[in-house]
Design an enzyme around this catalytic site. Sequence first.
Site, PDB file in Angstrom:
ATOM      1  N   ASP A 216       1.098  -1.272  -0.046  1.00 37.05           N
ATOM      2  CA  ASP A 216      -0.172  -0.070   0.098  1.00 37.05           C
ATOM      3  C   ASP A 216       0.612   1.313  -0.032  1.00 37.05           C
ATOM      4  O   ASP A 216       1.742   1.311   0.912  1.00 37.05           O
ATOM      5  CB  ASP A 216      -0.991  -0.054   1.180  1.00 37.05           C
ATOM      6  CG  ASP A 216      -1.946   1.057   1.268  1.00 37.05           C
ATOM      7  OD1 ASP A 216      -2.712   1.025   0.477  1.00 37.05           O
ATOM      8  OD2 ASP A 216      -1.990   1.964   2.282  1.00 37.05           O
ATOM      9  N   GLU A 281       1.640  -0.626  -4.918  1.00 32.48           N
ATOM     10  CA  GLU A 281       0.782   0.432  -5.380  1.00 32.48           C
ATOM     11  C   GLU A 281       1.340   1.745  -5.232  1.00 32.48           C
ATOM     12  O   GLU A 281       1.968   2.153  -4.004  1.00 32.48           O
ATOM     13  CB  GLU A 281      -0.510   0.328  -4.487  1.00 32.48           C
ATOM     14  CG  GLU A 281      -1.506   1.729  -4.785  1.00 32.48           C
ATOM     15  CD  GLU A 281      -2.020   2.458  -3.630  1.00 32.48           C
ATOM     16  OE1 GLU A 281      -3.155   3.157  -3.849  1.00 32.48           O
ATOM     17  OE2 GLU A 281      -1.333   2.686  -2.655  1.00 32.48           O
TER      18      GLU A 281
HETATM   19  C1  GLC Z   1      -4.075   3.027  -0.540  1.00 39.43           C
HETATM   20  C2  GLC Z   1      -5.482   2.115  -0.890  1.00 39.43           C
HETATM   21  C3  GLC Z   1      -6.511   3.201  -0.116  1.00 39.43           C
HETATM   22  C4  GLC Z   1      -6.295   3.780   1.184  1.00 39.43           C
HETATM   23  C5  GLC Z   1      -4.965   4.311   1.175  1.00 39.43           C
HETATM   24  C6  GLC Z   1      -4.387   4.892   2.527  1.00 39.43           C
HETATM   25  O1  GLC Z   1      -4.298   3.985  -1.563  1.00 39.43           O
HETATM   26  O2  GLC Z   1      -5.725   1.492  -1.724  1.00 39.43           O
HETATM   27  O3  GLC Z   1      -7.728   2.389   0.019  1.00 39.43           O
HETATM   28  O4  GLC Z   1      -7.471   4.612   1.621  1.00 39.43           O
HETATM   29  O5  GLC Z   1      -4.013   3.497   0.406  1.00 39.43           O
HETATM   30  O6  GLC Z   1      -3.779   3.620   3.154  1.00 39.43           O
END
Ligand code: GLC
Length: 538
Positions: A216, A281
């Site tokens: 994340d 991500e």
């Molecule tokens: C990422 C996740 C999202 C979350 C953010 C903070 O973007 O996909 O759902 O709100 O991180 O952890």
Amino acid sequence: MPREQGQFAVNADEAGADWWRDAVVYQVYVRSFADSNGDGIGDLAGLRDRLPYLRDLGVDAIWLTPFYRSPMIDGGYDVTDYRTVDPMFGDLDDFDAMTADAHALGLRVIIDVVPNHTSSAHAWFQAALAAAPGSPERERYLFRDGRGPDGAEPPNDWESIFGGDAWTRVPDGQWYLHIFDPEQPDLNWELPEVRAEFEDILRFWLDRGVDGFRVDVAHGNIKAPGLPDVGYSSRTGRNQRQSRLLEGTVLPYFDQDGVHEIYRSWRRILDSYPGRMAVAEAWASTPERLARYVGPDELHQVFNFDFLHATWSVDSFRKVIDTALAEANLVGAPTTWVLSNHDKRRHVTRYGSGEVGLRRGRAAALMMLALPGVAYLYQGEELGLEEVLDIPDELRQDPAFRRTGESRDGCRVPLPWAGQTAPYGFGTGGSWLPAPATWAGRTVAAQDGVAGSTLELYRAALRLRRAETALGGGELTWLQAEPGVLAFRRGELTCVVNLGSEPVDVRRYGAPILASEPLDEDLLPVDGAAWLKPVPLG
Ligand code: GLC
Ligand code: CA
């Protein structure tokens, strides 16, 4: 050899070690997948019960959004204990049982890891609040003195992704940084203790048999030295961080070079467990910078969100696909393709309203599943679900909603499994977000075995993708096509997508083996896609 489903020795199978290069990964939003005990919340036992559905769908792996102990301020992306299952989702035994069943069915298991921030309820943050400024407990987070008279102004001009200042003041006058919600304080990744803790967390889950991690906010862990001002803010008229990123700006809290050292150390750990992987991500200002997250000594994949952001046009898709393939080739990593996830408006709704959106969504799925590399599906897209736009404000849960008026709840509505009324077999006790009254025809049961349903289209596409070895690795060759038409070849298979305004004769591309819309003689309708094979001679 076509790949058979359900065949691998768990994790360590030498031949299967590269499974992640061409996998189809299904994102399970655990809270909304299936509820086993009637409390209206999806859970690990509910997921376990439904694993055969995912095996039959034909995916290779599942990715579970966070199920760790959490106050659920941000849907579990606010973690209190990284080594425990939240009681609302079950316990570690449920996790182990689910993983064992998944593996027995030939499904790999990827879990989310959230390193940029903890929950404010995490023992470390509670200790930091109880300790004095300058203490080792505060060192684990980013506490700073404020500016201005009495330090009453935030330490810099950074803003939270969820709106408002990225700083919150504590009673003794110091401020702490939270790039997301105030309940998600950012960790200090310069501290060796933080690094060691996360390496240990990775090992904890690897030892339990997980096959990989989705990292994340992988671009967030390191902040520029001195935490310099960005220099402008939404208050001065330049809105939304992500558009700034696309403008080519490197922000002082995102995509700092220092993050790569972290992922190099993570890769060494992952490599010591055969067959494991990680997908980032990450958001970066250019495709080149994004590609730096992957490679033989960093992470295995990074989400390519440009594909998700492409508009419904030949030029837009072609540009995104070409760029992604070129970048991935440079670093020897597979490309990834995503149309929907738990943070974005569902693609059916993005592409148009009503039937137009659904037709385009189905065509886009055929396009994605014919591209080289890894495809990530988001739960419910195989049912053609649209974004739920009319959730009453008081039921919305996304913390961004209160601060920005925007909410991600509409793609997080529990899955409809069967029956005529909400929550459509999700569980026996309602659902934490209401499902629309219009979903009776969208349930798994309503589509199962029905020729032409979106569910059967996905099943057929995944079956063919498995049988056609050329669809995994391999090259992509663009074909000359009519205006408004995208056509490419992968080995024997040709994929044609009609993004134009006229039906297109596909005879010259081969014989259709699968189509997102019924063909009229040889005519592929507008907003349709087809897979074709050469017509055998003679
Ligand atoms: C990422 C996740 C999202 C979350 C953010 C903070 O973007 O996909 O759902 O709100 O991180 O952890
Ligand atoms: Ca439950």
